[in-house]
Write a protein that holds these residues in place. Structure first.
Motif, PDB file in Angstrom:
ATOM      1  N   SER A  36       0.983  -1.041   0.011  1.00 51.43           N
ATOM      2  CA  SER A  36       0.035   0.079   0.073  1.00 51.43           C
ATOM      3  C   SER A  36       0.902   1.290  -0.023  1.00 51.43           C
ATOM      4  O   SER A  36       2.180   1.269   0.108  1.00 51.43           O
ATOM      5  N   GLU A  37       0.396   2.483  -0.053  1.00 46.61           N
ATOM      6  CA  GLU A  37       1.135   3.540  -0.546  1.00 46.61           C
ATOM      7  C   GLU A  37       1.494   4.143   0.956  1.00 46.61           C
ATOM      8  O   GLU A  37       2.531   4.731   0.893  1.00 46.61           O
ATOM      9  N   ASP A  38       0.926   3.524   2.069  1.00 48.01           N
ATOM     10  CA  ASP A  38       1.306   3.992   3.366  1.00 48.01           C
ATOM     11  C   ASP A  38       2.752   3.289   3.856  1.00 48.01           C
ATOM     12  O   ASP A  38       3.529   3.612   4.392  1.00 48.01           O
ATOM     13  N   GLU A  39       2.867   2.110   3.147  1.00 48.15           N
ATOM     14  CA  GLU A  39       3.948   1.237   3.490  1.00 48.15           C
ATOM     15  C   GLU A  39       5.397   1.465   2.496  1.00 48.15           C
ATOM     16  O   GLU A  39       6.370   1.282   2.997  1.00 48.15           O
ATOM     17  N   GLU A  40       4.917   1.993   1.460  1.00 50.87           N
ATOM     18  CA  GLU A  40       5.900   2.392   0.406  1.00 50.87           C
ATOM     19  C   GLU A  40       5.537   3.708  -0.129  1.00 50.87           C
ATOM     20  O   GLU A  40       5.146   3.864  -1.410  1.00 50.87           O
ATOM     21  N   PRO A  41       5.785   5.078   0.645  1.00 49.30           N
ATOM     22  CA  PRO A  41       5.397   6.205   0.153  1.00 49.30           C
ATOM     23  C   PRO A  41       6.238   6.626  -0.935  1.00 49.30           C
ATOM     24  O   PRO A  41       7.385   6.132  -1.230  1.00 49.30           O
ATOM     25  N   GLU A  42       5.656   7.618  -1.702  1.00 41.70           N
ATOM     26  CA  GLU A  42       6.363   8.254  -2.732  1.00 41.70           C
ATOM     27  C   GLU A  42       6.339   9.748  -2.557  1.00 41.70           C
ATOM     28  O   GLU A  42       5.392  10.331  -1.722  1.00 41.70           O
ATOM     29  N   LEU A  43       7.472  10.439  -3.037  1.00 41.52           N
ATOM     30  CA  LEU A  43       7.461  11.774  -3.004  1.00 41.52           C
ATOM     31  C   LEU A  43       6.944  12.384  -4.416  1.00 41.52           C
ATOM     32  O   LEU A  43       7.380  11.690  -5.525  1.00 41.52           O
ATOM     33  N   MET A  44       5.990  13.119  -4.500  1.00 41.63           N
ATOM     34  CA  MET A  44       5.747  13.997  -5.609  1.00 41.63           C
ATOM     35  C   MET A  44       6.316  15.320  -5.925  1.00 41.63           C
ATOM     36  O   MET A  44       6.242  16.109  -4.829  1.00 41.63           O
ATOM     37  N   LEU A  45       6.407  15.551  -7.000  1.00 45.39           N
ATOM     38  CA  LEU A  45       7.117  16.681  -7.439  1.00 45.39           C
ATOM     39  C   LEU A  45       6.185  17.399  -8.383  1.00 45.39           C
ATOM     40  O   LEU A  45       6.000  16.686  -9.574  1.00 45.39           O
TER      41      LEU A  45
END
Length: 76
Positions: A1-10
């Protein structure tokens, strides 16, 4: 899930933040990982008023930008 493997958005804007023309993401690593280096390339060119960057994160994790380095070349 996105909480376990977060991404940085630019996102970036070349009109002072009125509109944003680009969008890129980079993985920050598994939840709990610290001191992650992220590299965004190919952001295009800017006009005389400069460029505005907006960073956000895909998950509700504590995040800080410690430093940002930019390398630019003049137009040919």
């Amino acid at each position: 899930s996105e909480d376990e493997e977060p991404e940085l958005m630019l996102r970036w804007s070349i009109d002072g933040g009125k509109t944003f023309v680009g969008y890129k993401t980079a993985k920050l690593g598994r939840l709990g990982r610290r001191n992650t280096d992220v590299l965004f390339t190919g952001l295009g060119s800017m006009k005389s008023q400069g460029i505005v960057f907006e960073f956000s994160c895909s998950a509700a994790v504590v995040s800080n930008l410690i430093s940002v380095h930019m390398s630019a070349s003049p137009r040919k």
